[in-house]
Design a protein around this motif. Structure first.
Motif, PDB file in Angstrom:
ATOM      1  N   ASP A 173       0.871  -1.179   0.000  1.00 26.96           N
ATOM      2  CA  ASP A 173       0.000   0.000   0.000  1.00 26.96           C
ATOM      3  C   ASP A 173       0.903   1.222   0.000  1.00 26.96           C
ATOM      4  N   GLU A 174       1.115   1.791  -1.155  1.00 24.38           N
ATOM      5  CA  GLU A 174       2.059   2.902  -1.307  1.00 24.38           C
ATOM      6  C   GLU A 174       1.610   4.163  -0.580  1.00 24.38           C
ATOM      7  N   THR A 175       0.340   4.245  -0.188  1.00 22.50           N
ATOM      8  CA  THR A 175      -0.140   5.428   0.534  1.00 22.50           C
ATOM      9  C   THR A 175       0.405   5.492   1.961  1.00 22.50           C
ATOM     10  N   LEU A 176       1.025   4.411   2.416  1.00 24.42           N
ATOM     11  CA  LEU A 176       1.582   4.394   3.769  1.00 24.42           C
ATOM     12  C   LEU A 176       2.866   5.214   3.873  1.00 24.42           C
ATOM     13  N   ILE A 177       3.457   5.580   2.785  1.00 21.16           N
ATOM     14  CA  ILE A 177       4.720   6.310   2.669  1.00 21.16           C
ATOM     15  C   ILE A 177       5.887   5.413   3.080  1.00 21.16           C
ATOM     16  N   ALA A 178       5.862   4.915   4.313  1.00 18.17           N
ATOM     17  CA  ALA A 178       6.873   3.976   4.815  1.00 18.17           C
ATOM     18  C   ALA A 178       6.262   3.241   6.005  1.00 18.17           C
ATOM     19  N   GLY A 179       6.845   2.119   6.367  1.00 19.04           N
ATOM     20  CA  GLY A 179       6.354   1.373   7.517  1.00 19.04           C
ATOM     21  C   GLY A 179       5.324   0.326   7.144  1.00 19.04           C
ATOM     22  N   VAL A 180       4.640  -0.199   8.176  1.00 18.18           N
ATOM     23  CA  VAL A 180       3.660  -1.254   7.981  1.00 18.18           C
ATOM     24  C   VAL A 180       2.420  -1.017   8.830  1.00 18.18           C
ATOM     25  N   VAL A 181       1.309  -1.599   8.373  1.00 19.15           N
ATOM     26  CA  VAL A 181       0.087  -1.693   9.152  1.00 19.15           C
ATOM     27  C   VAL A 181      -0.248  -3.171   9.223  1.00 19.15           C
ATOM     28  N   ILE A 182      -0.475  -3.657  10.431  1.00 18.94           N
ATOM     29  CA  ILE A 182      -0.754  -5.075  10.655  1.00 18.94           C
ATOM     30  C   ILE A 182      -2.163  -5.193  11.219  1.00 18.94           C
ATOM     31  N   ARG A 183      -2.973  -6.055  10.595  1.00 20.17           N
ATOM     32  CA  ARG A 183      -4.345  -6.285  11.058  1.00 20.17           C
ATOM     33  C   ARG A 183      -4.521  -7.758  11.406  1.00 20.17           C
ATOM     34  N   VAL A 184      -4.992  -7.970  12.633  1.00 21.32           N
ATOM     35  CA  VAL A 184      -5.303  -9.309  13.107  1.00 21.32           C
ATOM     36  C   VAL A 184      -6.685  -9.217  13.742  1.00 21.32           C
ATOM     37  N   GLY A 185      -7.699  -9.612  13.009  1.00 22.30           N
ATOM     38  CA  GLY A 185      -9.060  -9.469  13.534  1.00 22.30           C
ATOM     39  C   GLY A 185      -9.345  -8.001  13.809  1.00 22.30           C
ATOM     40  N   ASP A 186      -9.678  -7.683  15.066  1.00 23.09           N
ATOM     41  CA  ASP A 186      -9.968  -6.307  15.456  1.00 23.09           C
ATOM     42  C   ASP A 186      -8.712  -5.531  15.845  1.00 23.09           C
ATOM     43  N   LEU A 187      -7.614  -6.211  16.022  1.00 25.89           N
ATOM     44  CA  LEU A 187      -6.363  -5.563  16.417  1.00 25.89           C
ATOM     45  C   LEU A 187      -5.680  -4.946  15.196  1.00 25.89           C
ATOM     46  N   VAL A 188      -5.321  -3.671  15.319  1.00 24.16           N
ATOM     47  CA  VAL A 188      -4.590  -2.981  14.263  1.00 24.16           C
ATOM     48  C   VAL A 188      -3.332  -2.373  14.873  1.00 24.16           C
ATOM     49  N   ILE A 189      -2.198  -2.718  14.289  1.00 25.60           N
ATOM     50  CA  ILE A 189      -0.919  -2.140  14.701  1.00 25.60           C
ATOM     51  C   ILE A 189      -0.448  -1.281  13.546  1.00 25.60           C
ATOM     52  N   ASP A 190      -0.464   0.040  13.761  1.00 26.01           N
ATOM     53  CA  ASP A 190      -0.130   0.984  12.687  1.00 26.01           C
ATOM     54  C   ASP A 190       1.247   1.586  12.961  1.00 26.01           C
ATOM     55  N   ASN A 191       2.252   1.048  12.288  1.00 19.40           N
ATOM     56  CA  ASN A 191       3.619   1.563  12.385  1.00 19.40           C
ATOM     57  C   ASN A 191       4.029   2.202  11.062  1.00 19.40           C
ATOM     58  N   SER A 192       3.078   2.893  10.446  1.00 18.54           N
ATOM     59  CA  SER A 192       3.369   3.548   9.173  1.00 18.54           C
ATOM     60  C   SER A 192       3.630   5.035   9.388  1.00 18.54           C
ATOM     61  N   VAL A 193       4.306   5.646   8.440  1.00 17.20           N
ATOM     62  CA  VAL A 193       4.561   7.081   8.515  1.00 17.20           C
ATOM     63  C   VAL A 193       3.244   7.843   8.406  1.00 17.20           C
ATOM     64  N   SER A 194       2.369   7.418   7.503  1.00 20.14           N
ATOM     65  CA  SER A 194       1.092   8.115   7.364  1.00 20.14           C
ATOM     66  C   SER A 194       0.263   8.012   8.647  1.00 20.14           C
ATOM     67  N   GLY A 195       0.327   6.886   9.339  1.00 19.79           N
ATOM     68  CA  GLY A 195      -0.357   6.735  10.627  1.00 19.79           C
ATOM     69  C   GLY A 195       0.233   7.636  11.680  1.00 19.79           C
ATOM     70  N   SER A 196       1.552   7.759  11.708  1.00 17.84           N
ATOM     71  CA  SER A 196       2.221   8.647  12.659  1.00 17.84           C
ATOM     72  C   SER A 196       1.836  10.104  12.391  1.00 17.84           C
ATOM     73  N   ILE A 197       1.778  10.486  11.126  1.00 12.85           N
ATOM     74  CA  ILE A 197       1.379  11.850  10.765  1.00 12.85           C
ATOM     75  C   ILE A 197      -0.066  12.101  11.200  1.00 12.85           C
ATOM     76  N   ARG A 198      -0.929  11.150  10.974  1.00 10.01           N
ATOM     77  CA  ARG A 198      -2.337  11.283  11.363  1.00 10.01           C
ATOM     78  C   ARG A 198      -2.464  11.431  12.881  1.00 10.01           C
ATOM     79  N   ARG A 199      -1.715  10.633  13.642  1.00  4.95           N
ATOM     80  CA  ARG A 199      -1.763  10.731  15.106  1.00  4.95           C
ATOM     81  C   ARG A 199      -1.216  12.069  15.584  1.00  4.95           C
ATOM     82  N   LEU A 200      -0.134  12.543  14.955  1.00  2.14           N
ATOM     83  CA  LEU A 200       0.440  13.836  15.303  1.00  2.14           C
ATOM     84  C   LEU A 200      -0.564  14.955  15.033  1.00  2.14           C
ATOM     85  N   LYS A 201      -1.223  14.898  13.893  1.00  3.94           N
ATOM     86  CA  LYS A 201      -2.245  15.888  13.533  1.00  3.94           C
ATOM     87  C   LYS A 201      -3.359  15.898  14.567  1.00  3.94           C
ATOM     88  N   ASP A 202      -3.844  14.698  14.956  1.00  2.00           N
ATOM     89  CA  ASP A 202      -4.917  14.617  15.966  1.00  2.00           C
ATOM     90  C   ASP A 202      -4.461  15.202  17.295  1.00  2.00           C
TER      91      ASP A 202
END
Length: 177
Positions: free
Chosen positions: A144-173
């Protein structure tokens, strides 16, 4: 959908218990997968929905499945035809596989990364998740090239977002709060 799940659960559980008893989990997985595919076939699906005798319907279904069904699989088809449940075989397959994965302590993990991960990276992710989840891990990876860098891991309801785009989103929030 929950009604369908409730209706199909006893069939899936009974088949699963039989598969465990006979030591035929792989064989039943294959039979149910094939039967699910047959029941999803447009022509067969229309035939199942029509007004046909139960025995003809079961015989046709078994004939189409051919040698893919053993005698117990054929009995299952007959029982499901008698109870007007042949269209529910795909849902039964899903529930059977969920029971199997739980029994085998397996879990499907979806890994989305910005680039293709090499086998060492995938092994590291699998090892860490096996420890964390106490399960055997089956990875399903995609880019998923929209992640910029890093990974997102999904296991059922558990989501581990170690992507740059996720970090930017959390910083913005955080900045907006």
């Amino acid at each position: 959908m929950s009604e369908l799940t409730t209706i199909v659960r006893p069939y899936a559980k009974a088949v699963f218990d039989l598969a465990i008893e006979k030591g035929e989990l792989d064989q039943w997985s294959e039979m149910l997968y094939f039967a699910a595919e047959v029941s999803c076939n447009e022509v067969i699906s229309d035939y199942i929905g029509g007004m046909h005798s139960i025995s003809k319907l079961a015989d046709l279904f078994i004939c189409v499945c051919g040698e893919q069904l053993n005698e117990f699989g054929q009995n299952l088809v007959r029982i499901m035809a008698e109870n007007n449940r042949l269209k529910m075989i795909p849902e039964m397959y899903i529930q059977f596989m969920a029971l199997r994965h739980n029994y085998e302590k397996q879990v499907d993990v979806y890994v989305f990364s910005a680039i293709v991960l090499d086998s060492a990276q995938l092994d590291a992710i699998a090892r860490k998740l096996e420890v964390r989840l106490a399960r055997n891990i089956r990875l399903d990876c995609s880019v998923d090239e929209t992640l910029i860098a890093g990974v997102v891991i999904r296991v059922g309801d558990l989501v581990i977002d170690n992507s740059v785009s996720g970090s930017i989103r959390r910083l913005k929030d955080t900045l907006q709060s």
